[in-house]
Enzyme design. Sequence first.
Site, PDB file in Angstrom:
ATOM      1  N   ASP A  14       0.818  -1.223   0.000  1.00 14.79           N
ATOM      2  CA  ASP A  14       0.000   0.000   0.000  1.00 14.79           C
ATOM      3  C   ASP A  14       0.851   1.272   0.000  1.00 14.79           C
ATOM      4  O   ASP A  14       0.671   2.148   0.842  1.00 14.79           O
ATOM      5  CB  ASP A  14      -0.933   0.016   1.213  1.00 14.79           C
ATOM      6  CG  ASP A  14      -1.793  -1.225   1.321  1.00 14.79           C
ATOM      7  OD1 ASP A  14      -2.195  -1.738   0.265  1.00 14.79           O
ATOM      8  OD2 ASP A  14      -2.053  -1.681   2.441  1.00 14.79           O
ATOM      9  N   GLU A 183     -11.147   0.953  -3.823  1.00 13.03           N
ATOM     10  CA  GLU A 183     -10.452   1.289  -2.584  1.00 13.03           C
ATOM     11  C   GLU A 183      -9.157   2.033  -2.885  1.00 13.03           C
ATOM     12  O   GLU A 183      -8.757   2.185  -4.035  1.00 13.03           O
ATOM     13  CB  GLU A 183     -10.157   0.017  -1.782  1.00 13.03           C
ATOM     14  CG  GLU A 183      -9.283  -0.970  -2.528  1.00 13.03           C
ATOM     15  CD  GLU A 183      -9.163  -2.319  -1.830  1.00 13.03           C
ATOM     16  OE1 GLU A 183      -9.783  -2.504  -0.767  1.00 13.03           O
ATOM     17  OE2 GLU A 183      -8.449  -3.185  -2.353  1.00 13.03           O
TER      18      GLU A 183
END
Length: 520
Positions: A14, A183
């Site tokens: 991420d 997302e």
Amino acid sequence: MEIKNPILAGFYPDPSACAVDGKFYLVNSSFCYFPGVPIFESTDLKHWHQIGNVLDRESQLPLEKLHMSRGIFAPTIRYNNGTFYMITTNVSWGGNFVVTATDPAGPWSEPHYLEGADGIDPSLFFDDDGTCYYIGTRPNPEGVGHNGDWYIYIQELDLENWCLKGDYKLVWNGAMRKAEWPEGPHLYKKDGWYYILHAEGGTGPAHAVCVARSKEIYGPYEGNLMNPIITHRHLGKDYPIRYVGHADLIEDTEGNWYAVMLASRPCEWHTNLGRETFLAKVTWEDGWPVCNAGIGMLEDVVTVPLKETEGEELITSGKDANGIPFNMVMIRNPIPGTAKGEGDGYRINLLPYTLSQMEPAAYLGIRQTSYHFEAKTSVTFTPGKDGEMAGLALFQSEAAYVTVVYGQFDGKTQVRVIKNSRDLNAEPAFPIKCVEEVLASAEVTAEKISFTITQKGQEAGISYSTGTEEKTLVTGLSTKFLSTESAGGFVGCTVGMYASANGTESANSAYFSGINYTDL
């Protein structure tokens, strides 16, 4: 200059990055490792130097009794008017929050929790007039009709009072019809357009990076007809780089654009390293970003128009107040004083917890960065009672690890290899049901003992040495049980120094030489 991918090997998922005054700063998710959210600095996108950890205090990072894949999800780093902002989600304690710093190396502030900021994967955007906007994700308010039926939403953020202002606006729910898990959204502005860059398809084989744009910040947003702008989901399970997604855009001082993103490198279709950080070049065509134009997928080597700056005055390594290097991690919230630097090594106190418990076990590790590696440590230790042990661990989670330890068992001093793995025959449940096995043992009496774990592909060998005796305890151990595909979760493996009193209180400690880790 040529840059080899991944730019951060091992469990660095991420990624989010920003550029400030010719330097790049990058952060990653840390889940239930402590300290949390490692932060890196680079002047050339090739050489990344960890300058600290954003969340280095328990007051910022409560992780009590959590599965290793809980905790901190998807941080975003941004800079505005002299201040760095890091926003993220603690999915188990407090939700979405922001911390700030004037120096990216810290110290960072206490968390500003954002009431009403539902969902995960928040990001911040500062518009031309200084207004700050929050962009995040939340379930479809009309009801979740399919797996991952979530929306991306935008809302103004009051930075003086640390609260959301006005009503939120649902702006996008993915490029594909019935998209799963839109997302990791990031918001940008370029040439009068607002852009939402996001991931969808879940963080597995269908992961993809998509983009939408609008002339107004609250939309309506139109998707790029070329979506996804990068994915590897069409390349099949044998392709060496998979699960590509969760990207963030950065621009250098010369107007060149890049994307950092996560991807995984499975070995024999099993992923032990977790999700790693990769780099791609970005160009703009007809008002849309294009990743690696003419190639359309991640490259092993990226050629960028930047000057290599290795050798200039950069922070290459640092330590915290306990003498622990920034790149070393502990599990959950460590009990103060459990581990500290001492001489050229580390003193670790024995705790009653083992790695199989959702507790702050006495563990100090580094990330596994290759499927071909050798890790060694030497430990000076005298077990005082049954159950006391110290050694080396290859750790994915409380549901998947292997240790080689020296300790006292049934009144005898032994070296043991202990494997803990998920019980694949049990019904899916939480906490996860596991099976513990003693794979090998040998009676040994030594004041100082060395351990070695060697992994080649998906097989490991484990040995020990007392200086006068060397013995291989295990060969050909399949390490697939340490993979995401077998053990589940979102984390990769770490290898570390470990000590335990196995359920009892102890005043004993072990002295470790550190971890000598080499990619083979």
